[in-house]
Design a protein around this motif. Structure first.
Motif, PDB file in Angstrom:
ATOM      1  N   ALA A   1       1.257   6.106  -7.402  1.00 59.87           N
ATOM      2  CA  ALA A   1       0.039   6.584  -8.059  1.00 59.87           C
ATOM      3  C   ALA A   1       0.200   7.949  -8.740  1.00 59.87           C
ATOM      4  O   ALA A   1       0.015   8.059  -9.964  1.00 59.87           O
ATOM      5  CB  ALA A   1      -1.120   6.599  -7.069  1.00 59.87           C
TER       6      ALA A   1
ATOM      7  N   VAL B   1      -5.965   9.877  -7.693  1.00 56.32           N
ATOM      8  CA  VAL B   1      -6.652   9.189  -6.591  1.00 56.32           C
ATOM      9  C   VAL B   1      -7.091   7.790  -7.021  1.00 56.32           C
ATOM     10  O   VAL B   1      -6.922   6.806  -6.285  1.00 56.32           O
ATOM     11  CB  VAL B   1      -7.861  10.022  -6.118  1.00 56.32           C
ATOM     12  CG1 VAL B   1      -8.691   9.225  -5.108  1.00 56.32           C
ATOM     13  CG2 VAL B   1      -7.396  11.331  -5.489  1.00 56.32           C
TER      14      VAL B   1
ATOM     15  N   ILE C   1       0.834  -1.200   0.000  1.00 54.52           N
ATOM     16  CA  ILE C   1       0.000   0.000   0.000  1.00 54.52           C
ATOM     17  C   ILE C   1       0.875   1.258   0.000  1.00 54.52           C
ATOM     18  O   ILE C   1       0.573   2.237  -0.691  1.00 54.52           O
ATOM     19  CB  ILE C   1      -0.941  -0.014   1.220  1.00 54.52           C
ATOM     20  CG1 ILE C   1      -2.012  -1.101   1.037  1.00 54.52           C
ATOM     21  CG2 ILE C   1      -1.601   1.347   1.433  1.00 54.52           C
ATOM     22  CD1 ILE C   1      -2.860  -1.349   2.266  1.00 54.52           C
ATOM     23  N   GLY C   2       1.975   1.231   0.755  1.00 54.45           N
ATOM     24  CA  GLY C   2       2.888   2.369   0.763  1.00 54.45           C
ATOM     25  C   GLY C   2       3.476   2.642  -0.608  1.00 54.45           C
ATOM     26  O   GLY C   2       3.539   3.796  -1.060  1.00 54.45           O
TER      27      GLY C   2
ATOM     28  N   ALA D   1       7.515   6.964   0.615  1.00 56.01           N
ATOM     29  CA  ALA D   1       6.215   7.232  -0.005  1.00 56.01           C
ATOM     30  C   ALA D   1       5.695   8.608   0.401  1.00 56.01           C
ATOM     31  O   ALA D   1       5.182   9.370  -0.435  1.00 56.01           O
ATOM     32  CB  ALA D   1       5.217   6.151   0.392  1.00 56.01           C
TER      33      ALA D   1
ATOM     34  N   TRP E   1       7.418   3.668   3.905  1.00 52.48           N
ATOM     35  CA  TRP E   1       6.425   4.703   4.177  1.00 52.48           C
ATOM     36  C   TRP E   1       7.046   6.099   4.255  1.00 52.48           C
ATOM     37  O   TRP E   1       6.416   7.088   3.870  1.00 52.48           O
ATOM     38  CB  TRP E   1       5.655   4.376   5.456  1.00 52.48           C
ATOM     39  CG  TRP E   1       4.528   3.438   5.175  1.00 52.48           C
ATOM     40  CD1 TRP E   1       4.546   2.072   5.190  1.00 52.48           C
ATOM     41  CD2 TRP E   1       3.206   3.793   4.770  1.00 52.48           C
ATOM     42  NE1 TRP E   1       3.329   1.555   4.842  1.00 52.48           N
ATOM     43  CE2 TRP E   1       2.480   2.583   4.574  1.00 52.48           C
ATOM     44  CE3 TRP E   1       2.551   5.006   4.563  1.00 52.48           C
ATOM     45  CZ2 TRP E   1       1.144   2.581   4.186  1.00 52.48           C
ATOM     46  CZ3 TRP E   1       1.223   4.995   4.173  1.00 52.48           C
ATOM     47  CH2 TRP E   1       0.532   3.797   3.982  1.00 52.48           C
TER      48      TRP E   1
ATOM     49  N   MET F   1      -3.622   0.043  -4.463  1.00 45.31           N
ATOM     50  CA  MET F   1      -3.838  -0.565  -3.153  1.00 45.31           C
ATOM     51  C   MET F   1      -4.714  -1.813  -3.259  1.00 45.31           C
ATOM     52  O   MET F   1      -4.442  -2.830  -2.605  1.00 45.31           O
ATOM     53  CB  MET F   1      -4.462   0.463  -2.203  1.00 45.31           C
ATOM     54  CG  MET F   1      -3.500   1.568  -1.787  1.00 45.31           C
ATOM     55  SD  MET F   1      -4.179   2.684  -0.538  1.00 45.31           S
ATOM     56  CE  MET F   1      -5.234   3.717  -1.554  1.00 45.31           C
TER      57      MET F   1
ATOM     58  N   VAL G   1       4.923  11.781  -2.123  1.00 42.35           N
ATOM     59  CA  VAL G   1       3.603  12.428  -2.161  1.00 42.35           C
ATOM     60  C   VAL G   1       3.719  13.918  -1.852  1.00 42.35           C
ATOM     61  O   VAL G   1       3.088  14.759  -2.522  1.00 42.35           O
ATOM     62  CB  VAL G   1       2.644  11.733  -1.171  1.00 42.35           C
ATOM     63  CG1 VAL G   1       1.354  12.543  -1.013  1.00 42.35           C
ATOM     64  CG2 VAL G   1       2.326  10.332  -1.653  1.00 42.35           C
TER      65      VAL G   1
ATOM     66  N   ILE H   1       0.806   4.109  -2.936  1.00 39.66           N
ATOM     67  CA  ILE H   1       0.550   5.527  -2.677  1.00 39.66           C
ATOM     68  C   ILE H   1       1.613   6.395  -3.338  1.00 39.66           C
ATOM     69  O   ILE H   1       1.318   7.448  -3.913  1.00 39.66           O
ATOM     70  CB  ILE H   1       0.495   5.785  -1.159  1.00 39.66           C
ATOM     71  CG1 ILE H   1      -0.767   5.145  -0.570  1.00 39.66           C
ATOM     72  CG2 ILE H   1       0.549   7.267  -0.842  1.00 39.66           C
ATOM     73  CD1 ILE H   1      -0.829   5.198   0.944  1.00 39.66           C
TER      74      ILE H   1
ATOM     75  N   THR I   1      10.993   6.401  -5.506  1.00 39.57           N
ATOM     76  CA  THR I   1       9.991   5.349  -5.658  1.00 39.57           C
ATOM     77  C   THR I   1      10.634   4.017  -6.020  1.00 39.57           C
ATOM     78  O   THR I   1      10.257   2.963  -5.499  1.00 39.57           O
ATOM     79  CB  THR I   1       8.957   5.741  -6.730  1.00 39.57           C
ATOM     80  OG1 THR I   1       8.356   6.985  -6.366  1.00 39.57           O
ATOM     81  CG2 THR I   1       7.885   4.682  -6.872  1.00 39.57           C
TER      82      THR I   1
ATOM     83  N   GLY J   1      -4.171   5.433  -7.178  1.00 39.18           N
ATOM     84  CA  GLY J   1      -3.791   4.983  -5.848  1.00 39.18           C
ATOM     85  C   GLY J   1      -4.712   3.893  -5.328  1.00 39.18           C
ATOM     86  O   GLY J   1      -4.264   2.913  -4.741  1.00 39.18           O
TER      87      GLY J   1
END
Length: 265
Positions: A21, A215, A14-15, A134, A131, A222, A138, A18, A179, A218
């Motif tokens: 994305a 969005v 998930i990290g 990430a 994280w 996920m 972001v 994010i 990334t 992302g």
């Protein structure tokens, strides 16, 4: 909670999703797919140098990925076609990295985990690095979002708005290197480009605004992580490739949905 390896794997994926994305959206808009591929392949050389000098793999991979990205920027427009230049640099960096790994005597390295990822072996320390990276990506993309979007749409408009497209390209380069460095543990260098491009490409037909596409990308990333991990657990398949396969199926579904909606109208 973090003692469960599947929970750590899901949080790691998930990290990365994010971070990938918003960056993946710009990769798709700018048609920079091969650029991401070349940067990812260079990370293997960074892994080899990190192990040789007893450094953090994250730092080594990010440094070499950044050098590769800057090299591409420097050599572009010097008489070489971009696809030719990226092809030469990507495969050369991967080859030099694999050769460098073979010289590491006395150091045990699972090369397959760096090529295809080993998300199930993510530790708490890896989670903090992923994280942190990430969040940095972001924040960086969010800070430069408007300028990046303007320079992506039209360079002349960017200059008229007192925005330097070269500077924005550098921002993307730095974000891409970060990334790649955080994703190498999750999906490996051979699948990083897929995780960047496929969720963004799948989100494109479903979005009406650039922000909405980021969005949606992302969310798809996920979802692909969670479903891919579950599929890998049930079917006993490699976790990293399973995540990418789910993302690819999502892209197929979104493309079919777009075609169906176009046929109705």
């Amino acid at each position: 909670m973090l003692d469960d390896f599947m929970v750590r794997a899901a949080l790691a994926g998930i990290g990365v999703a994010i971070a990938a994305a918003p960056l993946g959206c710009f990769v798709v808009w700018r048609r920079m797919a091969y650029f991401g591929d070349a940067t990812a392949h260079a990370a293997i050389l960074g892994v080899a140098l990190s192990l040789a000098f007893s450094m953090s793999v994250f730092i080594g991979a990010m440094a070499v990925a950044l050098i590769m990205a800057l090299t591409v920027n420097l050599l572009s427009g010097r008489g070489y076609a971009m696809d030719t230049l990226l092809g030469v640099l990507a495969h050369s960096a991967l080859a030099f990295g694999l050769v460098a790994v073979s010289f590491l005597s006395g150091i045990r390295i699972d090369l397959m985990s760096y090529l295809f990822g080993d998300i199930l072996a993510v530790s708490r320390g890896d989670l903090s690095v992923i994280w942190s990276g990430a969040l940095l990506v972001v924040l960086l993309i969010g800070w430069r979002w408007s300028a990046l979007l303007t320079s992506t749409l039209n360079e002349d408009l960017a200059y008229a708005s007192e925005i330097n497209p070269k500077r924005e390209q550098l921002v993307l380069t730095v974000a891409l290197a970060i990334t790649v460095a955080v994703a190498i543990k999750v999906v490996g260098v051979l699948l990083i480009a897929a995780l960047l491009i496929i969720p963004a490409a799948a989100a494109r037909p479903l979005s009406r605004t650039p922000e909405g596409m980021a969005v949606a990308a992302g969310a798809i990333g996920m979802l692909s992580t969670v479903v891919g991990l579950r599929a890998a657990y049930v079917l006993d398949t490699p976790a990293g490739p399973s995540i990418v396969c789910v993302a690819a199926l999502t892209f197929l579904a979104s493309s079919m949905l777009k075609s169906a909606l176009s046929a109705r109208s």
